[in-house]
Design an enzyme around this catalytic site. Structure first.
Site, PDB file in Angstrom:
ATOM      1  CD  GLU A  42      42.668  97.890   7.186  1.00  0.00           C
ATOM      2  OE1 GLU A  42      43.773  98.360   7.490  1.00  0.00           O
ATOM      3  OE2 GLU A  42      42.450  96.672   7.027  1.00  0.00           O
TER       4      GLU A  42
ATOM      5  CG  HIS B 125      40.032  94.868   4.926  1.00  0.00           C
ATOM      6  ND1 HIS B 125      41.143  95.683   4.856  1.00  0.00           N
ATOM      7  CD2 HIS B 125      39.748  94.524   3.638  1.00  0.00           C
ATOM      8  CE1 HIS B 125      41.513  95.814   3.595  1.00  0.00           C
ATOM      9  NE2 HIS B 125      40.687  95.119   2.836  1.00  0.00           N
TER      10      HIS B 125
ATOM     11  CB  CYS C 187      40.713  97.176  -0.095  1.00  0.00           C
ATOM     12  SG  CYS C 187      39.511  95.839  -0.246  1.00  0.00           S
TER      13      CYS C 187
ATOM     14  NE  ARG D  19      47.980  88.055  -3.447  1.00  0.00           N
ATOM     15  CZ  ARG D  19      47.082  87.131  -3.792  1.00  0.00           C
ATOM     16  NH1 ARG D  19      47.434  86.131  -4.595  1.00  0.00           N
ATOM     17  NH2 ARG D  19      45.844  87.194  -3.347  1.00  0.00           N
TER      18      ARG D  19
END
Length: 210
Positions: free
Chosen positions: A79, A170, A147, A89
């Site tokens: 990342e 990830h 995260c 979400r």
């Protein structure tokens, strides 16, 4: 000292490959004579950053890699950027679902990773390097769930600490018995080792068009 973190299971799963990868990678590093430890973070917005800060205070690491799972991906995601934005979400493990809130009020819009991402990508693409058959890519979105929150909090804490390399990776979804966990642990250990003594980053195209 290298600190690796992974998350507890969430979303109804009974395991989380990020924690399994972190633990195996720490064992590999210890086997090479490099001090390393792995720790579990809660998948809870209210407590994850505080647990991380406690670990940083306890271990005073030179390298920190926090790991999470990205179920829709097939490659190891190195990342690049953490954003100061939460937009969940789904609810976390405590039932909290923040929407359109900052990670840290008044903080910068974003932080870049402090890991040598291009060097890591080049190394992981070299199958002769012995890091396992793991596809890897530089990712430009860590999402807007816990995260990203942990990634942002980690960078906010460490960017003012000289000599510390930190970032987020990830891993794809894998069940607890998946042999791919060992391959990804070798890859993460390789990234951590590179971060201990990073050299100049190679000129390597790793961007995306969308």
């Amino acid at each position: 000292m290298i600190l690796l973190t992974g998350f507890e299971p969430f979303g109804g799963a009974d395991s989380n490959p990020s924690l399994a990868v972190a633990r195996q990678a720490a064992l590999l590093l210890e086997g090479r004579g490099i001090r390393a430890t792995a720790a579990e973070l809660p998948c809870v917005f209210a407590t994850a950053p505080a647990v991380l800060e406690g670990l940083l205070a306890t271990w005073q690491p030179r390298v920190v890699i926090s790991l999470g799972v990205a179920a829709g991906r097939s490659a190891l995601g190195l990342e690049k950027v953490a954003i100061n934005h939460l937009d969940a979400r789904i609810a976390d493990n405590a039932g909290d679902q923040p929407i359109d809130l900052p990670v840290i009020a008044g903080g910068p819009a974003a932080y870049f990773s402090g890991l040598p991402l291009k060097s890591a990508l080049q190394s992981l693409r070299d199958r002769s390097a012995g890091h396992g058959n793991v596809a890897a890519e530089i990712s430009f979105s860590a999402g807007t769930f816990v995260c990203n929150q942990v990634f942002y909090a980690l960078m906010h804490h460490t960017h003012r600490v000289p000599g510390v390399s930190a970032g987020f990776v990830h891993v794809p979804w894998m069940d607890a018995a998946d042999p791919g966990i060992a391959d990804h642990a070798r890859a993460v250990a390789a990234v951590a080792e590179l971060a201990l003594d990073p050299g100049p980053e190679p000129l390597l195209a790793a961007g995306t068009e969308h």
